[in-house]
Design a protein around this motif. Structure first.
Motif, PDB file in Angstrom:
ATOM      1  N   ALA A 220       0.808  -1.216   0.000  1.00 28.42           N
ATOM      2  CA  ALA A 220       0.000   0.000   0.000  1.00 28.42           C
ATOM      3  C   ALA A 220       0.844   1.270   0.000  1.00 28.42           C
ATOM      4  CB  ALA A 220      -0.931  -0.007   1.212  1.00 28.42           C
ATOM      5  N   TYR A 221       1.991   1.248   0.690  1.00 25.34           N
ATOM      6  CA  TYR A 221       2.777   2.468   0.874  1.00 25.34           C
ATOM      7  C   TYR A 221       4.083   2.494   0.094  1.00 25.34           C
ATOM      8  CZ  TYR A 221      -0.247   4.064   4.671  1.00 25.34           C
ATOM      9  OH  TYR A 221      -1.323   4.513   5.405  1.00 25.34           O
ATOM     10  N   GLY A 222       4.536   1.320  -0.359  1.00 27.71           N
ATOM     11  CA  GLY A 222       5.828   1.257  -1.016  1.00 27.71           C
ATOM     12  C   GLY A 222       6.958   1.206  -0.011  1.00 27.71           C
ATOM     13  N   ALA A 223       8.142   0.824  -0.487  1.00 33.02           N
ATOM     14  CA  ALA A 223       9.285   0.642   0.411  1.00 33.02           C
ATOM     15  C   ALA A 223       9.735   1.947   1.051  1.00 33.02           C
ATOM     16  CB  ALA A 223      10.453   0.010  -0.356  1.00 33.02           C
ATOM     17  N   ASP A 224       9.555   3.074   0.367  1.00 36.89           N
ATOM     18  CA  ASP A 224      10.054   4.345   0.883  1.00 36.89           C
ATOM     19  C   ASP A 224       9.181   4.924   1.985  1.00 36.89           C
ATOM     20  OD1 ASP A 224      12.152   4.240  -0.872  1.00 36.89           O
ATOM     21  OD2 ASP A 224      11.219   5.527  -2.387  1.00 36.89           O
ATOM     22  N   ARG A 225       7.940   4.440   2.100  1.00 39.04           N
ATOM     23  CA  ARG A 225       7.034   4.995   3.115  1.00 39.04           C
ATOM     24  C   ARG A 225       6.622   3.963   4.153  1.00 39.04           C
ATOM     25  NH1 ARG A 225       1.948   7.675   1.736  1.00 39.04           N
ATOM     26  NH2 ARG A 225       1.599   6.155   0.068  1.00 39.04           N
ATOM     27  N   SER A 226       7.317   2.831   4.179  1.00 44.95           N
ATOM     28  CA  SER A 226       6.997   1.766   5.124  1.00 44.95           C
ATOM     29  C   SER A 226       8.157   1.555   6.086  1.00 44.95           C
ATOM     30  CB  SER A 226       6.714   0.455   4.386  1.00 44.95           C
ATOM     31  OG  SER A 226       5.607   0.589   3.523  1.00 44.95           O
ATOM     32  N   LEU A 227       7.852   1.537   7.373  1.00 44.31           N
ATOM     33  CA  LEU A 227       8.843   1.279   8.413  1.00 44.31           C
ATOM     34  C   LEU A 227       8.422   0.008   9.139  1.00 44.31           C
ATOM     35  CD1 LEU A 227      11.295   2.220  10.114  1.00 44.31           C
ATOM     36  CD2 LEU A 227       9.678   3.530  11.517  1.00 44.31           C
ATOM     37  N   LEU A 228       9.271  -1.012   9.100  1.00 42.61           N
ATOM     38  CA  LEU A 228       8.947  -2.323   9.653  1.00 42.61           C
ATOM     39  C   LEU A 228       9.791  -2.561  10.902  1.00 42.61           C
ATOM     40  CD1 LEU A 228       9.038  -4.301   6.272  1.00 42.61           C
ATOM     41  CD2 LEU A 228       7.116  -3.027   7.273  1.00 42.61           C
ATOM     42  N   LEU A 229       9.136  -2.576  12.045  1.00 45.07           N
ATOM     43  CA  LEU A 229       9.836  -2.736  13.319  1.00 45.07           C
ATOM     44  C   LEU A 229       9.779  -4.199  13.734  1.00 45.07           C
ATOM     45  CD1 LEU A 229       8.462   0.369  15.236  1.00 45.07           C
ATOM     46  CD2 LEU A 229      10.334   0.223  13.593  1.00 45.07           C
ATOM     47  N   ARG A 230      10.872  -4.909  13.564  1.00 51.10           N
ATOM     48  CA  ARG A 230      10.925  -6.326  13.908  1.00 51.10           C
ATOM     49  C   ARG A 230      11.384  -6.459  15.357  1.00 51.10           C
ATOM     50  NH1 ARG A 230      13.507  -8.209   8.062  1.00 51.10           N
ATOM     51  NH2 ARG A 230      11.528  -8.044   6.909  1.00 51.10           N
ATOM     52  N   ALA A 231      10.398  -6.486  16.229  1.00 54.07           N
ATOM     53  CA  ALA A 231      10.674  -6.520  17.659  1.00 54.07           C
ATOM     54  C   ALA A 231      11.000  -7.934  18.108  1.00 54.07           C
ATOM     55  CB  ALA A 231       9.471  -5.990  18.426  1.00 54.07           C
ATOM     56  N   GLY A 232      11.783  -8.017  19.173  1.00 52.79           N
ATOM     57  CA  GLY A 232      12.005  -9.295  19.831  1.00 52.79           C
ATOM     58  C   GLY A 232      11.018  -9.425  20.975  1.00 52.79           C
TER      59      GLY A 232
ATOM     60  N   TRP B 122      11.225   4.958  20.020  1.00 48.89           N
ATOM     61  CA  TRP B 122      12.033   4.891  18.805  1.00 48.89           C
ATOM     62  C   TRP B 122      11.148   4.865  17.556  1.00 48.89           C
ATOM     63  CZ3 TRP B 122      13.182   1.741  14.587  1.00 48.89           C
ATOM     64  CH2 TRP B 122      14.306   2.155  13.859  1.00 48.89           C
ATOM     65  N   ALA B 123       9.993   4.224  17.636  1.00 45.87           N
ATOM     66  CA  ALA B 123       9.069   4.219  16.499  1.00 45.87           C
ATOM     67  C   ALA B 123       8.660   5.647  16.145  1.00 45.87           C
ATOM     68  CB  ALA B 123       7.841   3.376  16.820  1.00 45.87           C
ATOM     69  N   LEU B 124       8.385   6.466  17.154  1.00 42.43           N
ATOM     70  CA  LEU B 124       7.994   7.853  16.903  1.00 42.43           C
ATOM     71  C   LEU B 124       9.160   8.649  16.325  1.00 42.43           C
ATOM     72  CD1 LEU B 124       5.864   8.680  20.088  1.00 42.43           C
ATOM     73  CD2 LEU B 124       5.152   7.619  17.935  1.00 42.43           C
ATOM     74  N   ASP B 125      10.347   8.451  16.903  1.00 35.50           N
ATOM     75  CA  ASP B 125      11.532   9.136  16.368  1.00 35.50           C
ATOM     76  C   ASP B 125      11.747   8.781  14.901  1.00 35.50           C
ATOM     77  OD1 ASP B 125      12.074  10.309  18.809  1.00 35.50           O
ATOM     78  OD2 ASP B 125      13.598   8.843  19.386  1.00 35.50           O
ATOM     79  N   ALA B 126      11.668   7.481  14.605  1.00 38.51           N
ATOM     80  CA  ALA B 126      11.935   7.013  13.247  1.00 38.51           C
ATOM     81  C   ALA B 126      10.887   7.531  12.275  1.00 38.51           C
ATOM     82  CB  ALA B 126      11.976   5.487  13.222  1.00 38.51           C
ATOM     83  N   ALA B 127       9.627   7.568  12.695  1.00 43.15           N
ATOM     84  CA  ALA B 127       8.569   8.086  11.828  1.00 43.15           C
ATOM     85  C   ALA B 127       8.774   9.568  11.556  1.00 43.15           C
ATOM     86  CB  ALA B 127       7.209   7.847  12.479  1.00 43.15           C
ATOM     87  N   GLU B 128       9.142  10.306  12.586  1.00 39.31           N
ATOM     88  CA  GLU B 128       9.351  11.745  12.426  1.00 39.31           C
ATOM     89  C   GLU B 128      10.527  12.036  11.496  1.00 39.31           C
ATOM     90  OE1 GLU B 128       8.993  15.546  15.393  1.00 39.31           O
ATOM     91  OE2 GLU B 128      10.160  13.828  16.094  1.00 39.31           O
ATOM     92  N   ARG B 129      11.533  11.169  11.559  1.00 38.65           N
ATOM     93  CA  ARG B 129      12.720  11.353  10.713  1.00 38.65           C
ATOM     94  C   ARG B 129      12.541  10.794   9.306  1.00 38.65           C
ATOM     95  NH1 ARG B 129      17.036   8.395  14.184  1.00 38.65           N
ATOM     96  NH2 ARG B 129      18.294   8.731  12.303  1.00 38.65           N
ATOM     97  N   GLY B 130      11.452  10.096   9.056  1.00 35.73           N
ATOM     98  CA  GLY B 130      11.196   9.552   7.732  1.00 35.73           C
ATOM     99  C   GLY B 130      11.978   8.304   7.408  1.00 35.73           C
ATOM    100  N   LEU B 131      12.334   7.511   8.432  1.00 34.78           N
ATOM    101  CA  LEU B 131      13.055   6.268   8.175  1.00 34.78           C
ATOM    102  C   LEU B 131      12.128   5.241   7.529  1.00 34.78           C
ATOM    103  CD1 LEU B 131      15.216   5.795  11.406  1.00 34.78           C
ATOM    104  CD2 LEU B 131      15.764   7.039   9.303  1.00 34.78           C
ATOM    105  N   SER B 132      12.718   4.310   6.813  1.00 32.59           N
ATOM    106  CA  SER B 132      11.946   3.255   6.161  1.00 32.59           C
ATOM    107  C   SER B 132      12.744   1.963   6.185  1.00 32.59           C
ATOM    108  CB  SER B 132      11.603   3.646   4.719  1.00 32.59           C
ATOM    109  OG  SER B 132      12.787   3.848   3.961  1.00 32.59           O
ATOM    110  N   GLY B 133      12.056   0.873   5.829  1.00 30.14           N
ATOM    111  CA  GLY B 133      12.713  -0.422   5.782  1.00 30.14           C
ATOM    112  C   GLY B 133      12.613  -1.163   7.089  1.00 30.14           C
ATOM    113  N   PRO B 134      13.221  -2.369   7.145  1.00 33.32           N
ATOM    114  CA  PRO B 134      13.140  -3.186   8.360  1.00 33.32           C
ATOM    115  C   PRO B 134      14.235  -2.855   9.369  1.00 33.32           C
ATOM    116  CG  PRO B 134      14.213  -4.430   6.626  1.00 33.32           C
ATOM    117  CD  PRO B 134      13.848  -3.094   6.028  1.00 33.32           C
TER     118      PRO B 134
END
Length: 331
Positions: free
Chosen positions: A140-152, A198-210
């Motif tokens: 739906a968003y493409g790789a550039d607009r998707s942030l995948l947080l692989r939590a343990g 960290w999810a909020l920080d990463a979203a605000e900074r525009g990070l993407s990927g896993p």
């Protein structure tokens, strides 16, 4: 920032909502109305598993980011993501290290092969469900607009799975406690609040990927249980027992003795749950608070609830029956 959280009333979603509100963000939570929303959040009510259940989302927004913690049928992530993609800049999906293909080696990173999955799937095993959710976000968003947080392993206040709450409750009862060895068995985890920040920080900074989102420098099972003793102030006697003795008694690691997986006897399982490399997230600013703070805050939260933690109905209960513990300890 304007943040939409799909959920937002329990565990990771609640931690994210509170963290965003503390930052002064405008927060909207879309939930089923079964639990109160954090004070200050806007509410939209709906059940994404029901026909027409996303209706409350059709006229809202725009939002800077949407955060989704869904862990069941990937099709639910797909439907919400498709509906929101035109009104949301970025999709943050809380996935899991379980998406990596079995077996993994200790130190596995984001380039490790993952399981097959489908965004269109219904009820599937957990690993496939989380991978399907990732694919739904990417579609739906493409790789550039998707942030995948692989939590343990996620622990901390508001935990509704029961792992750390069980250990705290058991140790609070005092007396001899079956403590699975060896004491040096490594464990790793992420506090839900640190994951949220960290999810909020990463979203605000525009990070993407896993990103693997866990503590990079591992603790030990002894440190965890000793912190539980200190937090509760209980007269508990940790009886350290060899892993082989525990397994021979028919006790299941991870479920009956939460968090613990014997490294020598179950190397593949231990590597999967406690062996992820999180250097990428750490380099991008991930910080995990001290274990003592997580344990003590979780105990304070449990006490505020009268000692009984909430439990997700879609997850099996965890913990060791008293009779099994007594047999091993010889009482």
């Amino acid at each position: 920032m304007k943040l939409l959280i799909l959920g937002g009333t329990e565990f990771v979603g609640r931690a994210a909502a509170r963290a965003a509100l503390d930052r002064g963000w405008e927060v909207t939570v879309f939930h089923r109305g079964r639990h109160p929303a954090p004070a200050g959040a806007h509410e939209l009510i709906g059940d994404r598993t029901e026909p027409g259940g996303l209706a409350a989302l059709t006229g809202g927004g725009p939002w800077d980011a949407v955060l989704d913690t869904w862990s069941a049928a990937p099709s639910a992530v797909r439907d919400a993501a498709r509906l929101l993609a035109g009104r949301t800049d970025r999709h943050v999906y809380v996935s899991s290290c379980s998406v990596y293909a079995w077996p993994v080696e200790e130190g596995y990173d984001e380039d490790t092969p993952v399981v097959d999955g489908s965004a269109d799937a219904g009820d599937v095993p957990y690993a496939e469900a989380k991978r399907g959710g990732e694919l739904a976000a990417l579609d739906a968003y493409g790789a550039d607009r998707s942030l995948l947080l692989r939590a343990g392993l996620i622990i901390g206040p508001w935990e509704n799975v029961g792992r750390l709450p069980w250990w705290l409750g058991r140790i609070a009862r005092g007396g001899p406690v079956l403590a699975p060895g060896p004491q040096s068995t490594p464990i790793t985890y992420v506090d839900a609040r640190d994951l949220a920040e960290w999810a909020l920080d990463a979203a605000e900074r525009g990070l993407s990927g896993p990103y693997n989102v866990v503590r990079q420098d591992r603790a030990t099972i002894a440190e965890l249980l000793q912190e539980c003793v200190r937090a509760t102030g209980a007269q508990a006697d940790l009886r350290w027992t060899p892993a082989a003795t525990v397994l021979d008694a028919g006790i299941d690691p991870w479920t009956e003795l939460p968090v613990w997986i014997p490294r020598a006897e179950r190397p593949d399982e231990h590597a999967m749950m406690h062996g992820a490399n999180a250097s990428r997230a750490q380099a991008a600013g991930l910080r995990i608070r001290p274990l003592a703070e997580t344990v003590h805050d979780t105990w304070a939260w449990l006490r505020s609830l009268g000692g009984t933690a909430p439990h997700r109905p879609d997850r099996p209960p965890v913990g060791l029956p008293e009779e099994k513990e007594a047999r091993v300890l010889g009482r």
